[in-house]
Scaffold this motif. Structure first.
Motif, PDB file in Angstrom:
ATOM      1  N   PHE A  37       1.127  -1.047   0.014  1.00 36.90           N
ATOM      2  CA  PHE A  37       0.036   0.108  -0.019  1.00 36.90           C
ATOM      3  C   PHE A  37       1.062   1.388  -0.324  1.00 36.90           C
ATOM      4  CE2 PHE A  37      -1.946   3.308   2.666  1.00 36.90           C
ATOM      5  CZ  PHE A  37      -3.364   3.493   1.625  1.00 36.90           C
ATOM      6  N   LEU A  38       1.959   1.428   1.220  1.00 36.02           N
ATOM      7  CA  LEU A  38       2.722   2.510   1.081  1.00 36.02           C
ATOM      8  C   LEU A  38       3.888   2.411  -0.202  1.00 36.02           C
ATOM      9  CD1 LEU A  38       4.098   1.474   4.534  1.00 36.02           C
ATOM     10  CD2 LEU A  38       2.781   3.511   3.949  1.00 36.02           C
ATOM     11  N   SER A  41       1.386   3.201  -3.093  1.00 41.88           N
ATOM     12  CA  SER A  41       0.199   4.984  -2.619  1.00 41.88           C
ATOM     13  C   SER A  41       1.641   6.130  -3.375  1.00 41.88           C
ATOM     14  CB  SER A  41      -0.133   5.427  -2.173  1.00 41.88           C
ATOM     15  OG  SER A  41       1.188   5.111  -0.448  1.00 41.88           O
ATOM     16  N   GLY A  42       2.597   5.602  -3.114  1.00 38.36           N
ATOM     17  CA  GLY A  42       3.577   6.253  -3.723  1.00 38.36           C
ATOM     18  C   GLY A  42       4.340   6.506  -5.116  1.00 38.36           C
TER      19      GLY A  42
END
Length: 160
Positions: A37-38, A41-42
């Motif tokens: 997710f991190l 999202s980046g």
């Protein structure tokens, strides 16, 4: 104690061992989804290059962890086979399973951290392979009976 109570204790033992197994499995999977997710999202996942130095480290740690865990598991199961009491055998078996799973879990977490640091998707392959290995060593009643070389009647009479 009655036969049904003894059998129930063996059932409870394997239920608790299954809970431990799934808890140890879910930790790295939740961590993996958090890291994915991190990274997603980046927009930082890299698919076109591969860091060979990290690749060697992840491979070696994975190889050593899987084989080291398997080696310790077999040694501890051999020690458990020599115990006279079925309850002691099962407790030693539980310890050997947890140690084996912990070795693999450590390698999975390491490969996820390397993916997090490098953003290279190739390290997810190590993670997936290690999770597949983790899935193949799920502790079951039949595996315990086979590994400890006991029969079903002895398992039903297990005292803890």
């Amino acid at each position: 104690m009655k036969q049904s109570q003894l059998s129930q204790k063996a059932n409870d033992f394997f239920k608790s061992l299954t809970i431990i197994y799934f808890a140890m499995l879910m930790g790295p999977i939740i961590f993996l989804f958090l890291v994915l997710f991190l990274k997603l999202s980046g927009g930082q996942i890299i698919t076109d290059k591969f860091s060979s130095s990290y690749g060697v480290m992840v491979f070696l740690i994975s190889f050593i962890s899987v084989n080291g865990g398997r080696y310790l598991y077999k040694r501890l199961v051999l020690q458990a086979q020599s115990k006279m009491n079925i309850g002691e055998k099962l407790n030693a078996y539980q310890t050997s399973v947890i140690i084996n799973l912990a070795f693999i879990e450590g390698a999975v977490l390491f490969s996820i951290v390397v993916f997090f640091l490098t953003s290279q998707v190739y390290f997810l392959l190590f993670t997936l392979v290690l999770i597949m290995i983790f899935l193949t060593i799920k502790p079951t009643r039949q595996r315990a009976i086979k590994d400890l070389k006991i029969n079903s009647e002895q398992m039903a009479k297990a005292s803890f």
